[in-house]
Design a protein around this motif. Structure first.
Motif, PDB file in Angstrom:
ATOM      1  N   ARG A  19       2.432  -4.075  15.996  1.00 52.42           N
ATOM      2  CA  ARG A  19       1.577  -4.751  15.027  1.00 52.42           C
ATOM      3  C   ARG A  19       2.366  -5.711  14.135  1.00 52.42           C
ATOM      4  O   ARG A  19       1.801  -6.381  13.275  1.00 52.42           O
ATOM      5  N   GLY A  20       3.670  -5.740  14.341  1.00 43.92           N
ATOM      6  CA  GLY A  20       4.516  -6.644  13.573  1.00 43.92           C
ATOM      7  C   GLY A  20       4.626  -6.277  12.104  1.00 43.92           C
ATOM      8  O   GLY A  20       4.785  -7.157  11.261  1.00 43.92           O
ATOM      9  N   LEU A  21       4.567  -4.984  11.810  1.00 43.63           N
ATOM     10  CA  LEU A  21       4.594  -4.533  10.417  1.00 43.63           C
ATOM     11  C   LEU A  21       5.900  -3.813  10.084  1.00 43.63           C
ATOM     12  O   LEU A  21       6.481  -3.144  10.932  1.00 43.63           O
ATOM     13  N   SER A  22       6.305  -3.954   8.843  1.00 42.69           N
ATOM     14  CA  SER A  22       7.491  -3.240   8.359  1.00 42.69           C
ATOM     15  C   SER A  22       7.104  -1.810   7.987  1.00 42.69           C
ATOM     16  O   SER A  22       5.920  -1.491   7.816  1.00 42.69           O
ATOM     17  N   GLN A  23       8.111  -0.969   7.825  1.00 44.15           N
ATOM     18  CA  GLN A  23       7.846   0.388   7.351  1.00 44.15           C
ATOM     19  C   GLN A  23       7.207   0.344   5.965  1.00 44.15           C
ATOM     20  O   GLN A  23       6.305   1.132   5.673  1.00 44.15           O
ATOM     21  N   GLN A  24       7.651  -0.573   5.128  1.00 46.25           N
ATOM     22  CA  GLN A  24       7.105  -0.697   3.776  1.00 46.25           C
ATOM     23  C   GLN A  24       5.619  -1.036   3.828  1.00 46.25           C
ATOM     24  O   GLN A  24       4.819  -0.455   3.099  1.00 46.25           O
ATOM     25  N   ARG A  25       5.241  -1.957   4.705  1.00 45.67           N
ATOM     26  CA  ARG A  25       3.835  -2.351   4.820  1.00 45.67           C
ATOM     27  C   ARG A  25       3.001  -1.201   5.386  1.00 45.67           C
ATOM     28  O   ARG A  25       1.883  -0.967   4.940  1.00 45.67           O
ATOM     29  N   MET A  26       3.522  -0.478   6.376  1.00 43.61           N
ATOM     30  CA  MET A  26       2.797   0.657   6.941  1.00 43.61           C
ATOM     31  C   MET A  26       2.607   1.738   5.887  1.00 43.61           C
ATOM     32  O   MET A  26       1.539   2.355   5.821  1.00 43.61           O
ATOM     33  N   ALA A  27       3.624   1.944   5.076  1.00 40.81           N
ATOM     34  CA  ALA A  27       3.520   2.933   4.008  1.00 40.81           C
ATOM     35  C   ALA A  27       2.400   2.550   3.049  1.00 40.81           C
ATOM     36  O   ALA A  27       1.589   3.388   2.660  1.00 40.81           O
ATOM     37  N   ALA A  28       2.334   1.281   2.689  1.00 40.60           N
ATOM     38  CA  ALA A  28       1.291   0.820   1.778  1.00 40.60           C
ATOM     39  C   ALA A  28      -0.092   0.967   2.411  1.00 40.60           C
ATOM     40  O   ALA A  28      -1.036   1.412   1.752  1.00 40.60           O
ATOM     41  N   LEU A  29      -0.233   0.609   3.676  1.00 35.53           N
ATOM     42  CA  LEU A  29      -1.523   0.702   4.359  1.00 35.53           C
ATOM     43  C   LEU A  29      -1.999   2.141   4.509  1.00 35.53           C
ATOM     44  O   LEU A  29      -3.199   2.412   4.458  1.00 35.53           O
ATOM     45  N   SER A  30      -1.050   3.041   4.716  1.00 39.81           N
ATOM     46  CA  SER A  30      -1.408   4.436   4.975  1.00 39.81           C
ATOM     47  C   SER A  30      -1.452   5.301   3.717  1.00 39.81           C
ATOM     48  O   SER A  30      -2.005   6.397   3.742  1.00 39.81           O
ATOM     49  N   GLY A  31      -0.851   4.825   2.631  1.00 42.10           N
ATOM     50  CA  GLY A  31      -0.764   5.644   1.426  1.00 42.10           C
ATOM     51  C   GLY A  31       0.297   6.722   1.530  1.00 42.10           C
ATOM     52  O   GLY A  31       0.288   7.696   0.784  1.00 42.10           O
ATOM     53  N   ILE A  32       1.222   6.536   2.454  1.00 42.82           N
ATOM     54  CA  ILE A  32       2.330   7.472   2.658  1.00 42.82           C
ATOM     55  C   ILE A  32       3.585   6.832   2.073  1.00 42.82           C
ATOM     56  O   ILE A  32       3.837   5.653   2.324  1.00 42.82           O
ATOM     57  N   PRO A  33       4.401   7.550   1.309  1.00 43.15           N
ATOM     58  CA  PRO A  33       5.640   6.950   0.788  1.00 43.15           C
ATOM     59  C   PRO A  33       6.531   6.433   1.929  1.00 43.15           C
ATOM     60  O   PRO A  33       6.579   7.025   3.004  1.00 43.15           O
ATOM     61  N   ARG A  34       7.232   5.326   1.690  1.00 50.49           N
ATOM     62  CA  ARG A  34       8.069   4.730   2.719  1.00 50.49           C
ATOM     63  C   ARG A  34       9.122   5.696   3.257  1.00 50.49           C
ATOM     64  O   ARG A  34       9.338   5.762   4.471  1.00 50.49           O
ATOM     65  N   PRO A  35       9.770   6.496   2.412  1.00 49.59           N
ATOM     66  CA  PRO A  35      10.727   7.459   2.974  1.00 49.59           C
ATOM     67  C   PRO A  35      10.068   8.460   3.932  1.00 49.59           C
ATOM     68  O   PRO A  35      10.672   8.879   4.920  1.00 49.59           O
ATOM     69  N   THR A  36       8.830   8.817   3.650  1.00 53.41           N
ATOM     70  CA  THR A  36       8.106   9.724   4.546  1.00 53.41           C
ATOM     71  C   THR A  36       7.818   9.024   5.863  1.00 53.41           C
ATOM     72  O   THR A  36       7.962   9.617   6.936  1.00 53.41           O
ATOM     73  N   TRP A  37       7.414   7.745   5.778  1.00 53.21           N
ATOM     74  CA  TRP A  37       7.169   6.984   7.016  1.00 53.21           C
ATOM     75  C   TRP A  37       8.456   6.902   7.838  1.00 53.21           C
ATOM     76  O   TRP A  37       8.447   7.087   9.049  1.00 53.21           O
ATOM     77  N   ALA A  38       9.569   6.634   7.176  1.00 55.34           N
ATOM     78  CA  ALA A  38      10.855   6.566   7.879  1.00 55.34           C
ATOM     79  C   ALA A  38      11.172   7.900   8.551  1.00 55.34           C
ATOM     80  O   ALA A  38      11.681   7.924   9.675  1.00 55.34           O
ATOM     81  N   SER A  39      10.859   9.003   7.889  1.00 53.68           N
ATOM     82  CA  SER A  39      11.089  10.330   8.479  1.00 53.68           C
ATOM     83  C   SER A  39      10.205  10.553   9.701  1.00 53.68           C
ATOM     84  O   SER A  39      10.635  11.186  10.667  1.00 53.68           O
ATOM     85  N   LEU A  40       8.968  10.045   9.668  1.00 58.08           N
ATOM     86  CA  LEU A  40       8.102  10.148  10.845  1.00 58.08           C
ATOM     87  C   LEU A  40       8.750   9.457  12.038  1.00 58.08           C
ATOM     88  O   LEU A  40       8.766   9.982  13.147  1.00 58.08           O
ATOM     89  N   GLU A  41       9.278   8.258  11.791  1.00 61.66           N
ATOM     90  CA  GLU A  41       9.869   7.466  12.866  1.00 61.66           C
ATOM     91  C   GLU A  41      11.218   8.005  13.332  1.00 61.66           C
ATOM     92  O   GLU A  41      11.641   7.701  14.449  1.00 61.66           O
ATOM     93  N   SER A  42      11.887   8.761  12.505  1.00 60.21           N
ATOM     94  CA  SER A  42      13.188   9.298  12.906  1.00 60.21           C
ATOM     95  C   SER A  42      13.057  10.642  13.624  1.00 60.21           C
ATOM     96  O   SER A  42      14.014  11.125  14.217  1.00 60.21           O
ATOM     97  N   GLY A  43      11.880  11.241  13.525  1.00 59.63           N
ATOM     98  CA  GLY A  43      11.679  12.548  14.129  1.00 59.63           C
ATOM     99  C   GLY A  43      12.087  13.687  13.224  1.00 59.63           C
ATOM    100  O   GLY A  43      12.029  14.846  13.610  1.00 59.63           O
ATOM    101  N   ALA A  44      12.490  13.366  11.987  1.00 56.12           N
ATOM    102  CA  ALA A  44      12.940  14.391  11.056  1.00 56.12           C
ATOM    103  C   ALA A  44      11.797  15.021  10.261  1.00 56.12           C
ATOM    104  O   ALA A  44      11.999  16.026   9.601  1.00 56.12           O
ATOM    105  N   ALA A  45      10.610  14.422  10.350  1.00 59.49           N
ATOM    106  CA  ALA A  45       9.481  14.888   9.542  1.00 59.49           C
ATOM    107  C   ALA A  45       8.779  16.079  10.178  1.00 59.49           C
ATOM    108  O   ALA A  45       8.767  16.241  11.397  1.00 59.49           O
ATOM    109  N   ASN A  46       8.192  16.896   9.328  1.00 61.09           N
ATOM    110  CA  ASN A  46       7.277  17.951   9.742  1.00 61.09           C
ATOM    111  C   ASN A  46       6.000  17.694   8.946  1.00 61.09           C
ATOM    112  O   ASN A  46       5.721  18.381   7.968  1.00 61.09           O
ATOM    113  N   PRO A  47       5.238  16.656   9.358  1.00 62.10           N
ATOM    114  CA  PRO A  47       4.135  16.187   8.523  1.00 62.10           C
ATOM    115  C   PRO A  47       2.954  17.143   8.473  1.00 62.10           C
ATOM    116  O   PRO A  47       2.695  17.891   9.415  1.00 62.10           O
TER     117      PRO A  47
END
Length: 74
Positions: A19-47
């Motif tokens: 979608r051509g979006l940054s992690q920061q933009r996805m965080a804003a669209l989803s209402g999820i903090p950017r560090p949490t979004w980064a954790s989702l993408e790294s596989g470190a999250a247990n959402p």
């Protein structure tokens, strides 16, 4: 091969980048903090289900598609 965390990480990154979006933009669209979004993408999250639901909604996919095996490029 049932690696939901790895699937989530690969799919979240692939779908965001498609979608051509940054992690920061996805965080804003989803209402999820950017560090949490980064954790989702790294596989470190247990959402929570709420975080999965927000991420899927922001990416306009189902939760099943978000955590399922990544689609292969044809």
């Amino acid at each position: 091969m049932d690696d939901i965390g790895g699937n989530l990480a690969a799919n979240a990154r692939r779908l965001r980048e498609a979608r051509g979006l940054s992690q920061q933009r996805m965080a804003a669209l989803s209402g999820i903090p950017r560090p949490t979004w980064a954790s989702l993408e790294s596989g470190a999250a247990n959402p929570t289900l709420s975080v999965l639901s927000r991420a899927a909604a922001a990416l306009q996919v189902s939760i099943e598609e978000l955590i399922g095996p990544p689609r292969t490029a044809a």
